[in-house]
Design an enzyme around this catalytic site. Structure first.
Site, PDB file in Angstrom:
ATOM      1  CB  ILE A  39      38.165  58.925  35.733  1.00 15.38           C
ATOM      2  CG1 ILE A  39      38.674  60.308  35.960  1.00 15.38           C
ATOM      3  CG2 ILE A  39      39.355  57.866  36.208  1.00 15.38           C
ATOM      4  CD1 ILE A  39      39.284  60.709  37.483  1.00 15.38           C
ATOM      5  CE1 TYR A  54      37.580  55.914  42.894  1.00 16.26           C
ATOM      6  CE2 TYR A  54      39.949  55.363  43.149  1.00 16.26           C
ATOM      7  CZ  TYR A  54      38.463  54.987  42.440  1.00 16.26           C
ATOM      8  OH  TYR A  54      38.386  53.958  41.951  1.00 16.26           O
ATOM      9  CE  LYS A  84      36.611  56.681  38.864  1.00 10.62           C
ATOM     10  NZ  LYS A  84      37.555  55.590  38.740  1.00 10.62           N
TER      11      LYS A  84
END
Length: 302
Positions: free
Chosen positions: A211, A140, A170
């Protein structure tokens, strides 16, 4: 090059609270069920879930409650990254035990500067302590919040050390050049931009989907656009998605999203946020709702 994998939209599901700011578990379950019914996966405990305002026990309890409620764990990629290795391991291990599709793992974000060696050691300890071949770990990258970037050098090193386990990332940096570099340098690595507004640029390079914060309010529309990718109808759907996204981005995102959900679902309790956030101010929130209506936005009620 377009990916042959099914394209996915995951929502960092908003967390509803009671007036005393305890978690409203029934509302959370109902909301997650609605998101899945709209075609979205669940990145519960993401940034827009107010994840870092939730305790580890709260997260484990909510994850178990979703599974107990019959929401498929295969639809979930929960955020499990915390500053300490033991807590990250505990939450990640529970996600694996429950059958979640993956775990979205922030880097440890308090001590700085964090070197690539230090970050590699952190992720390596988590992976080895969880000790499961079923673990699919998604990095992330959100350096504007963490102050800790995840470099392409680190990604390459992790992929070599843990092939089949480190599955994707992400990219919430907002830096298209960075997203593009990841897509070009790591074919087969699942790269998720953090905004549906980037789909038209990211999908041709093999992005896995997105996302996105605004998947909380337009999950069906994003899922429809992903299904339409490569067809003449995609462009119009993308334009609508970008328009809605831009309206939300002009305001504090989490209070704005919660205000719109409260209006759509007829439940003012959705406006509650944990500090340091404050609820959306009526002066701008009602203006946002008017702009959304003018833009043709309509949120399907459960």
């Amino acid at each position: 090059m377009q990916s042959t994998r099914p394209l996915k939209v995951l929502a960092p599901a908003l967390t509803p609270f009671h007036a005393d700011l305890s978690v409203n578990r029934p509302a959370f379950i109902a909301f997650c069920r609605w998101l899945v019914a709209q075609g979205a996966g669940l990145a519960v405990f993401g940034t827009n879930s107010e994840a870092n305002s939730l305790s580890l026990p709260e997260k484990i309890e909510l994850l178990e409650a979703l599974v107990d409620a019959g929401i498929p764990a295969s639809a979930m990629v929960p955020g499990t990254g915390l500053c300490s290795v033991p807590e990250t391991v505990a939450l990640t291990r529970r996600a694996v035990e429950l059958g979640c599709a993956g775990a979205l793992v922030l880097p440890p974000f308090y001590f700085k500067p964090a070197t690539d060696d230090g970050l590699f050691a952190h992720y390596a300890q988590v992976i080895e302590a969880v000790g499961s071949e079923r673990l699919k770990l998604y990095l992330y990258h959100i350096p504007q919040f963490t102050g800790v970037p995840i470099s392409c050098t680190l990604i390459e090193r992790l992929l070599k050390a843990y092939p089949g386990t480190v599955a994707g990332i992400k990219d919430s940096s907002g830096d298209w050049a960075n997203t593009e570099r990841m897509l070009r340098e790591f074919p087969g690595f699942e790269v998720f931009p953090a905004s549906e507004a980037l789909l038209e640029k990211a999908l041709p390079l093999g992005a896995a989907g997105c996302i996105s914060a605004t998947a909380n309010v337009q999950p069906g529309a994003i899922a429809q656009a992903l299904q339409a990718w490569g067809t003449p109808g995609f462009e119009a759907l993308q334009a609508q998605l970008k328009g809605v996204r831009s309206l939300f981005q002009a305001h504090p995102m989490i209070p704005a999203l919660k205000h719109v959900v409260a209006r759509a679902f007829g439940d003012e309790g959705w406006r509650h946020v944990r500090p340091p956030f404050v609820p959306a101010d009526a002066a701008w929130a009602e203006g946002l709702c008017a702009q959304l209506t003018q833009a043709g936005f309509r949120m399907e009620r459960p």
